[in-house]
Structures are given as C-alpha cells and as structure tokens.
Design a protein around this motif. Structure first.
Motif, PDB file in Angstrom:
ATOM      1  N   ALA A 219      11.815  15.052  -3.627  1.00 20.35           N
ATOM      2  CA  ALA A 219      10.443  15.061  -4.135  1.00 20.35           C
ATOM      3  C   ALA A 219       9.581  16.101  -3.441  1.00 20.35           C
ATOM      4  N   ALA A 220       8.643  16.664  -4.215  1.00 17.35           N
ATOM      5  CA  ALA A 220       7.666  17.608  -3.678  1.00 17.35           C
ATOM      6  C   ALA A 220       6.336  17.339  -4.376  1.00 17.35           C
ATOM      7  N   ALA A 221       5.238  17.529  -3.650  1.00 17.94           N
ATOM      8  CA  ALA A 221       3.919  17.235  -4.219  1.00 17.94           C
ATOM      9  C   ALA A 221       2.865  18.075  -3.527  1.00 17.94           C
ATOM     10  N   VAL A 222       1.745  18.255  -4.216  1.00 16.33           N
ATOM     11  CA  VAL A 222       0.597  18.936  -3.605  1.00 16.33           C
ATOM     12  C   VAL A 222      -0.599  17.993  -3.690  1.00 16.33           C
ATOM     13  N   VAL A 223      -1.226  17.739  -2.546  1.00 19.98           N
ATOM     14  CA  VAL A 223      -2.404  16.861  -2.482  1.00 19.98           C
ATOM     15  C   VAL A 223      -3.569  17.643  -1.891  1.00 19.98           C
ATOM     16  N   ARG A 224      -4.745  17.463  -2.504  1.00 19.14           N
ATOM     17  CA  ARG A 224      -5.953  18.145  -1.995  1.00 19.14           C
ATOM     18  C   ARG A 224      -6.993  17.098  -1.619  1.00 19.14           C
TER      19      ARG A 224
ATOM     20  N   SER B 186       3.101  15.870  -8.481  1.00 19.64           N
ATOM     21  CA  SER B 186       4.052  15.014  -7.768  1.00 19.64           C
ATOM     22  C   SER B 186       5.362  14.998  -8.552  1.00 19.64           C
ATOM     23  N   ILE B 187       6.342  15.704  -8.023  1.00 22.79           N
ATOM     24  CA  ILE B 187       7.635  15.837  -8.698  1.00 22.79           C
ATOM     25  C   ILE B 187       8.660  14.964  -7.976  1.00 22.79           C
ATOM     26  N   VAL B 188       9.370  14.131  -8.723  1.00 24.55           N
ATOM     27  CA  VAL B 188      10.432  13.311  -8.130  1.00 24.55           C
ATOM     28  C   VAL B 188      11.704  13.516  -8.953  1.00 24.55           C
TER      29      VAL B 188
ATOM     30  N   HIS C  97       4.449   5.361   3.167  1.00 24.62           N
ATOM     31  CA  HIS C  97       4.194   4.118   2.417  1.00 24.62           C
ATOM     32  C   HIS C  97       2.947   3.422   2.958  1.00 24.62           C
ATOM     33  N   ALA C  98       2.860   3.361   4.288  1.00 24.02           N
ATOM     34  CA  ALA C  98       1.802   2.553   4.905  1.00 24.02           C
ATOM     35  C   ALA C  98       0.408   3.143   4.682  1.00 24.02           C
TER      36      ALA C  98
ATOM     37  N   ASP D 260       4.600   4.216  -9.256  1.00 25.74           N
ATOM     38  CA  ASP D 260       5.154   5.532  -8.892  1.00 25.74           C
ATOM     39  C   ASP D 260       4.683   5.969  -7.509  1.00 25.74           C
ATOM     40  N   LEU D 261       3.644   5.325  -6.984  1.00 25.86           N
ATOM     41  CA  LEU D 261       3.229   5.641  -5.611  1.00 25.86           C
ATOM     42  C   LEU D 261       3.705   4.577  -4.622  1.00 25.86           C
ATOM     43  N   CYS D 262       4.237   3.454  -5.161  1.00 27.49           N
ATOM     44  CA  CYS D 262       4.838   2.402  -4.321  1.00 27.49           C
ATOM     45  C   CYS D 262       6.236   2.819  -3.922  1.00 27.49           C
ATOM     46  N   THR D 263       6.942   3.451  -4.863  1.00 27.45           N
ATOM     47  CA  THR D 263       8.322   3.856  -4.603  1.00 27.45           C
ATOM     48  C   THR D 263       8.306   5.268  -3.989  1.00 27.45           C
ATOM     49  N   ASP D 264       9.492   5.757  -3.595  1.00 31.03           N
ATOM     50  CA  ASP D 264       9.535   7.009  -2.838  1.00 31.03           C
ATOM     51  C   ASP D 264       8.976   8.190  -3.639  1.00 31.03           C
ATOM     52  N   ASN D 265       8.138   8.966  -2.984  1.00 29.98           N
ATOM     53  CA  ASN D 265       7.490  10.127  -3.622  1.00 29.98           C
ATOM     54  C   ASN D 265       7.011  11.058  -2.508  1.00 29.98           C
TER      55      ASN D 265
END
Ligand code: KG4
Ligand code: ZN
Length: 363
Positions: free
Chosen positions: A17-22, A34-36, A122-123, A311-316
């Motif tokens: 997985a790869a993602a960009v957050v701002r 958010s790519i998984v 996760h936390a 989708d944000l509870c599981t791995d990402n």
C-alpha cells in the motif's frame, strides 16, 4: 506550523500500500490518495500468507503503488515533505522491502525518512478520521492483533492487555475452516450465525475469571471442534448445527471482548478524559454482533464509540502517512540506519506477548 504532505508506505503483511496525506493545522487531514494492492490470490493455495511470496510481491509492486498514489493525489515527490514507512512489526521480508524502498526514495530526493510502527498506524487512525483528542482507549482486533491500548500521545502508548494466543480474526478463520466455510472466515461465520441459536452450545468465556485485560481464543476453537465432532453425522454437518455452532462461537467472542473492554474502560476513565472515546480498529470490528456489544457498553458508560470506516480499519498506507505527519510535527525523524523490526511493541514497558499471528509476529 505549516501544511505537511506525507507519502506513506505499508508492506508489513500481505497488502502492498501507498498513500498521500495532507494536513494543515486546525483543519481535518485529507487523504489525497490511498492505494492498496492485496495478495490474496497469491497465497490462496497455501492456507495462509507465505512470507517469501509476500516479500517478493511487495518488492515487485511497491514502486507501482507509489507512482499510482502520487499520480492520484496530483502530487510529485517534490511536493511531499517526507516519506513515512512501516518499519515493523510484521513479516520481516515485507517490512524490509518497504524500508529499503523508502530509503531509496529519501536518498534520491533528500526528503526526510520517518519509520512508523504499524500498530501506531491503527492506533492513531481515529485522529486521522475524527481528529480525536488524547487520551483515548483503543481496541485493535484483527487477524494478527488483539490488544487494548491507552493512547496518550502520538508516541506514547500503554498496553493494558492483549491476547496470550490467537487473535480473534484468526479464531474466526480457524472456526470457518473447521466448519467447511470459505476464507476469510469472519464474514462467513457471521453470515452463518445469523440464523443460529447462540444459546445451544455452552462455549467457554476464556480468562473472564482472571483479573486484568488479557484475552485468549485458542481454547474456544478447541471447544468448537469438540462440539462439531459430537454433532457430526455420516452425511456431514447439518445446516442448523453449523449455524448454531457459528452463533455460539461468535457470542462467546463478543462476550469476552465486551467484558474485557468494560475493564479497560474502567482503567481509561480514571484518567478523566474531557470527552471519553473508545475506538476500535481491525477487520473483526466489522462484525455486527461484536460492534453492537461494544457500542452498547459505551452507551452505558457515556463514552463515545468510534469505528473508522472499514478501509481505514484494515491495513492501508494512509494510516502510516498520518503517523508520519504526527511524528514530523514532534520532530521524530529517522536516518539511513532505520531497520526492519519484525517484533516491535508499541509499549516497550509491557511484557512481551506470546505467539505469532497468521500474518506474522504479534507485537
Ligand atoms: O485487519 P484485517 O483486514 O487484517 C489483519 O489481520 O491485519 O483483519 C482480517 C481479519 C480476518 O481474520 C477476518 O476473518 C476478520 O478480520 N474479519 C471478521 C469479519 N470481517 C473480517 N471477523 C469477524 N466478523 C467479520 N464480519
Ligand atoms: Zn494491521
């Protein structure tokens, strides 16, 4: 404080997985992409995740995922302020693939490197989704993890308790296998349980007689096997028996999680948080009966219950990028000595947990 744009990379298990957050201080964080890329098909014939296959698949897919994440976010590497990568816990080969890839990007671009604990991802998700204030209580319940955490800060966690053997998702998956239901077992067991009688089989509620917040699920699985063999017919398992077994098993897991959550809430509420929050994460949080039980408990105690979207509870990787934002703001950076840590507890002071989950080492 300025706006930060962080590239996140996750490869600790069987999802690349790869993602960009701002994030701009004072406003809600934005997940720009958010790519998984899952690997279920690669491991399907083996009855579990094969570490070597997982590591090779990560190494092959990482750069494609990262390219796609940057392109969907409409950002170039030069627009990013840092690269956050899962450095553990998890399967060592997969974690190494991610860490090496992130180091390469940072060496080439000059961007700062931030090593992230997967469990912190996760936390801290409730802060990404709902900007929850510290301290809050977190229950991680997935195929690989099961623990109660007091989240005091982005880099400060207290583990109140956790499983001493299987994770609950693992128990659901093994139950499904024993009852000839498809994998992943959780959703199949939940569907089958819908028509079952939860009171028919007297399944144990492990460790409820013991003080504290540790949990155990392997005995439950053995009890289920015994009852299954008792009701088995030469033609196979009857549909009603299968449904009753699923319902009984699910109710036992729910009761144990609810009872231990009540104790964890007692411990948490002594901290006197202004607006108490109990958050769950992990695939098992998708279970309606378990979610309902936890929600009812929070209602009784006047605590806000939070379950991030699945989708944000599981791995990402969005959660990893978010931890990158939080650590960046605390000035917590890594350098080229960052290494993969297959076991990496969030709370170093807590005693080590036993066992190893189906998707790698438990922290
Ligand atoms: O968080 P996750 O996607 O992956 C990790 O384990 O890290 O969780 C997957 C686990 C699997 O064991 C799956 O059987 C379980 O979550 N699960 C469920 C449900 N949906 C997924 N367990 C119970 N009920 C469900 N509805
Ligand atoms: Zn996870």
């Amino acid at each position: 404080m300025t706006t930060l744009t962080i590239l996140g990379i996750e490869s600790s298990c069987d999802d690349t997985a790869a993602a960009v957050v701002r994030h701009t201080p004072g406003s809600a964080p934005v997940i720009l992409s958010s790519i998984v890329a899952g690997q279920t098909a690669l491991h399907a014939g083996f009855g579990g995740v094969v570490p070597e296959i997982a590591a090779r698949a990560h190494a092959e897919k990482l750069d494609h995922c990262i390219e796609q994440a940057l392109s969907e976010a409409g950002t170039a590497l030069g627009d990013c302020d840092g690269v956050a990568v899962t450095a553990g816990p998890g399967l060592i080969g997969g974690v190494m693939s991610g860490v090496m890839c992130a180091k390469g990007i940072c060496a080439g671009s000059g961007l700062p490197l931030i090593g992230v604990n997967h469990l912190a991802g996760h936390a801290l998700t409730p802060r990404l989704t709902d900007m929850v204030a510290f301290p809050y209580l977190m229950l991680l319940v997935s195929g690989g993890h099961c623990q109660f955490l007091l989240v005091h800060g982005a880099d400060r966690f207290t583990r109140l308790g956790g499983t001493i053997d299987d994770a609950p998702g693992e128990a659901f998956d093994k139950t499904a296998k024993l009852l000839a239901l498809p994998q992943p077992g959780g959703p199949a067991v939940e569907r089958t349980a819908a028509t079952g009688d939860a009171a028919r089989f007297a399944f144990p509620r492990p460790l409820l007689d013991r003080a504290g917040m540790d949990l155990s699920f392997s005995g439950l699985k053995t009890a289920l096997l015994r009852e299954r063999d008792r009701v088995m017919t030469p033609e196979g398992l009857r549909e009603t028996d299968r449904a009753d077994l699923c319902a009984g098993f699910q109710a036992a897991v729910r009761d144990v999680l609810v009872a231990k959550s009540a104790r964890a809430l007692d411990a948490y509420l002594t901290l006197k948080p202004a607006a108490p929050v109990f958050a769950v994460a992990g695939g098992v949080a998708a279970n309606g009966a378990i979610r309902g039980g936890l929600q009812a408990l929070c209602g009784e105690r006047g605590v806000r219950f939070l379950a991030p979207p699945l989708d944000l509870c599981t791995d990402n990787a969005a959660m990893i990028a978010w931890v990158g934002v939080e650590r960046f703001r605390l000035g917590l950076f890594d350098d080229m000595t960052l290494s993969a840590r297959p076991r990496w507890p969030l709370d170093d002071a807590a005693p080590a947990m036993l066992g190893s989950g189906k998707k790698g080492a438990k922290a």
